[in-house]
Motif scaffolding. Structure first.
Motif, PDB file in Angstrom:
ATOM      1  N   TRP A 100      35.450  38.231  45.619  1.00  0.00           N
ATOM      2  CA  TRP A 100      35.145  38.047  44.212  1.00  0.00           C
ATOM      3  C   TRP A 100      35.575  36.652  43.794  1.00  0.00           C
ATOM      4  CZ3 TRP A 100      39.002  41.140  46.135  1.00  0.00           C
ATOM      5  CH2 TRP A 100      40.314  40.806  45.789  1.00  0.00           C
ATOM      6  N   GLN A 101      35.236  36.290  42.556  1.00  0.00           N
ATOM      7  CA  GLN A 101      35.602  34.983  42.031  1.00  0.00           C
ATOM      8  C   GLN A 101      36.950  35.078  41.327  1.00  0.00           C
ATOM      9  OE1 GLN A 101      32.659  33.347  43.825  1.00  0.00           O
ATOM     10  NE2 GLN A 101      33.807  32.030  42.441  1.00  0.00           N
TER      11      GLN A 101
ATOM     12  N   GLY B 278      32.583  30.878  37.662  1.00  0.00           N
ATOM     13  CA  GLY B 278      32.383  31.907  38.672  1.00  0.00           C
ATOM     14  C   GLY B 278      31.283  31.476  39.608  1.00  0.00           C
TER      15      GLY B 278
ATOM     16  N   TYR C  91      27.638  32.964  42.248  1.00  0.00           N
ATOM     17  CA  TYR C  91      26.927  34.024  42.930  1.00  0.00           C
ATOM     18  C   TYR C  91      27.642  34.389  44.225  1.00  0.00           C
ATOM     19  CZ  TYR C  91      22.903  33.667  39.838  1.00  0.00           C
ATOM     20  OH  TYR C  91      22.084  33.696  38.746  1.00  0.00           O
ATOM     21  N   ARG C  92      27.673  35.652  44.532  1.00  0.00           N
ATOM     22  CA  ARG C  92      28.182  36.113  45.810  1.00  0.00           C
ATOM     23  C   ARG C  92      27.200  37.124  46.384  1.00  0.00           C
ATOM     24  NH1 ARG C  92      31.278  41.060  45.511  1.00  0.00           N
ATOM     25  NH2 ARG C  92      31.453  41.819  43.373  1.00  0.00           N
TER      26      ARG C  92
ATOM     27  N   TRP D 126      25.977  37.815  40.403  1.00  0.00           N
ATOM     28  CA  TRP D 126      26.840  36.898  39.670  1.00  0.00           C
ATOM     29  C   TRP D 126      28.212  37.526  39.467  1.00  0.00           C
ATOM     30  CZ3 TRP D 126      26.938  31.948  38.338  1.00  0.00           C
ATOM     31  CH2 TRP D 126      27.884  31.534  37.405  1.00  0.00           C
ATOM     32  N   SER D 127      29.247  36.730  39.683  1.00  0.00           N
ATOM     33  CA  SER D 127      30.618  37.202  39.507  1.00  0.00           C
ATOM     34  C   SER D 127      31.353  36.239  38.583  1.00  0.00           C
ATOM     35  CB  SER D 127      31.345  37.293  40.852  1.00  0.00           C
ATOM     36  OG  SER D 127      32.703  37.617  40.672  1.00  0.00           O
ATOM     37  N   ASP D 128      31.886  36.753  37.489  1.00  0.00           N
ATOM     38  CA  ASP D 128      32.633  35.906  36.565  1.00  0.00           C
ATOM     39  C   ASP D 128      33.988  35.561  37.149  1.00  0.00           C
ATOM     40  OD1 ASP D 128      30.676  35.836  34.585  1.00  0.00           O
ATOM     41  OD2 ASP D 128      31.333  37.755  33.746  1.00  0.00           O
TER      42      ASP D 128
END
Length: 577
Positions: free
Chosen positions: A372-373, A410, A412-413, A425-427
């Motif tokens: 995650w971010q 953040g 994209y993962r 998308w990960s904040d």
């Protein structure tokens, strides 16, 4: 067997053993030990027992042996040399040379004798290492060695690419500078000299170690071994520079340690680590009363990444304190990280001011490869629980986060959905303080890409079951700006005077330029004007672009400019002859 036969057998065995123990006598006479051991002589001398770098000295050697002594040879520093000879070169550091007399014969090779000579190398107070320097790595290591007793030492690098693989904890003591030579430094159109390593390494093995005062590292590239994301917890957390002063019984404050204008990349552990004197008396040698004693300024920290360990651009820990200003951070797990304290009562802190944090980086991977971010500006707490280390408790002492431009939100993962990799998308937060600071945490005058305070900033409290347990909340001032995107519209102008256009960004607190040659952003000025309020022209006629304050009325002539975008506002025509 009768006693007589046993006696004859024993005598025969002894005779055979003696025959095997004595080497046969060569038909042409004695050729090896012991005659040549006693009679042969070797000599080794130097034209000077002490030289000043980069001066030369000459080694001279000879072998003298009686006629008939065959199989003799010489080795100088393990390399074969003729019986009589000399060698002139420029020793890069103090060296001991060994001349060995060898004998080969009867199916064996033996060392007969060794003589040695030591040549001491002294260094000028200011020395250069460039493309013409013989054995430049050894010269650098020698000049930094504690045996160099110069009260002050400046080492200048120019046009070199130095491989320091295998070296660790090269110590910079009092009044030492390792810098790019004037005209060779990292700049708008130059990457500067490079020092690099290719070996991954564990904790406690930084490349450079600063343990004293009045030290400067500036102007070149410092490249680690991990281009990707580090994933080995034990042997892939290498660091570039560790600042950890010696302790004293009566602590004396550090006055000046500077890391500036560096490109520091590919260290999966830490780019620059700052800690206090854990082996001395409290309160140590850094504090929030000596802001700028350690100054980390104008550097480019990028691609310092690890899946779940460090991956920090800058770490301040163990009671340390640092001024972190006007740096560019890109693709680091954390741009700035903090360790709460030293375990004895000395708490850490930093002033992070006028930095640029670009959108990339922030990836953190935990159990079972789930990623995650995470956040970019960090301070650990001193306590944790079963699923999170250093999540809460006391979080450092004083944190001043002022006038930074924080474009990270953040990213994209890749996740697997129904067996197919999918971009999600990960904040990620801009700032997270994981506990209650002993003194304060102030967030003032920053520009955030995040749309709101809650999206950008978070805080944990002390461990507890009920409530958030935040007893000393972050002081988020009303002059912070959220939802800004200064990269959406950029200016173009030639700030180097070479006909090529730089990109120009005005974030609302600082100005930055990106070189078309190096593709790197660099700090220009701390000014609040945005792009719409500015114009570009060569006002002072030096061939470089200047930034001009746009007049409010369209028909009015502009009145003020900033030379090269770096100077203070100056009235146009004020300096005209």
């Amino acid at each position: 067997m009768t006693p007589t036969l046993r006696l004859f057998a024993a005598l025969a065995l002894l005779a055979g053993t003696a025959a095997r123990a004595l080497p046969p006598v060569p038909p042409d006479g004695p050729t090896g030990p012991p005659v040549c051991t006693d009679a042969a002589t070797i000599k080794l001398s130097s034209s000077a027992s002490e030289v000043t770098f980069p001066n030369a000295r000459t080694l001279t050697w000879s072998l003298s042996a009686p006629v008939g002594c065959k199989g003799l040879s010489l080795e100088l520093d393990s390399a074969a040399v003729p019986a009589i000879g000399s060698r002139t070169d420029r020793p890069p550091r103090t060296e001991q040379h060994a001349l060995r007399l060898m004998w080969t014969g009867l199916g064996q090779r033996a060392l007969l004798r060794t003589v040695r000579v030591t040549v001491v190398v002294r260094y000028p107070t200011r020395m250069s290492i460039d493309a013409g320097t013989a054995r430049p790595v050894q010269a650098l290591v020698g000049a930094l060695d504690p045996s160099n007793l110069n009260p002050m030492q400046v080492i200048e690098l120019c046009n070199v690419d130095l491989d320091l693989t295998g070296h660790a904890n090269l110590m910079l003591t009092d009044n030492r500078s390792l810098v790019a030579a004037p005209g060779c430094e990292r700049g708008a159109r130059s990457l500067g000299p490079r020092i690099f390593v290719t070996d991954k390494r564990g904790p406690g093995r930084s490349l450079f170690l600063i343990r004293s005062d009045k030290v400067k590292i500036a102007g070149f590239r410092l490249e680690g071994p991990t281009a990707g994301i580090g994933d080995d917890d034990d042997n892939n957390v290498e660091s570039a520079i560790r600042i950890w002063p010696f302790g004293t019984v009566m602590p004396t404050p550090i006055t000046s340690i500077v890391v500036s204008n560096m490109e520091i990349s590919k260290w999966s552990g830490i780019g620059v680590e700052v800690g206090d004197a854990g082996d001395g008396a409290l309160p140590g040698r850094f504090s929030n009363q000596t802001v700028g004693a350690v100054r980390i300024s104008g550097n480019y920290f990028h691609h310092n990444r690890h899946r779940g360990k460090e991956g920090y651009g800058v770490l301040v820990t163990g009671g340390g304190y640092a001024l972190i200003e006007r740096n560019v951070f890109e693709e680091n797990r954390h741009a700035i990280a903090g360790g709460s304290w030293d375990g004895r009562g000395d708490f850490s802190g930093y002033t992070a001011r006028e930095n640029l944090v670009l959108p990339g980086g922030g990836l953190h991977c935990g159990f079972a490869g789930i990623c995650w971010q995470t956040h970019q500006i960090d301070m650990h707490g001193d306590r944790g629980h079963f699923d999170s280390d250093w999540c809460c408790g006391r979080a450092g002492e004083t944190l001043m986060i002022e006038r930074n431009t924080l474009l990270y939100t953040g990213g994209y993962r890749t996740v697997v959905v129904n067996g197919q990799p999918t971009q999600v998308w990960s904040d990620g937060l801009a700032i997270k303080v994981r506990g209650n600071p002993i003194d304060k945490a102030v967030v003032a005058g920053n520009v955030f890409r995040h749309g709101s305070r809650d999206d950008a900033i978070a805080q944990n409290g002390a461990l507890g079951i009920i409530g958030d347990n935040i007893s000393n909340p972050i002081d988020v001032r009303p002059d912070n700006v959220f939802g800004a995107d200064p990269m959406a519209t950029l200016g173009q102008c030639d700030f180097a005077g070479d006909g090529r256009q730089d990109s120009f960004m005005a974030s609302g607190v600082t100005w930055w330029a990106r070189s078309p040659v190096t593709q790197q952003w660099r700090f220009l000025n701390a000014q609040p004007q945005k792009l719409a309020q500015l114009m570009f022209a060569d006002v002072n006629g030096d061939g470089r672009c200047d930034v001009v304050l746009k007049p409010q009325a369209p028909a009015t002539q502009p009145g003020f400019y900033s030379s090269g975008g770096m100077g203070a506002w100056t009235m146009i025509g004020a300096n005209a002859p």
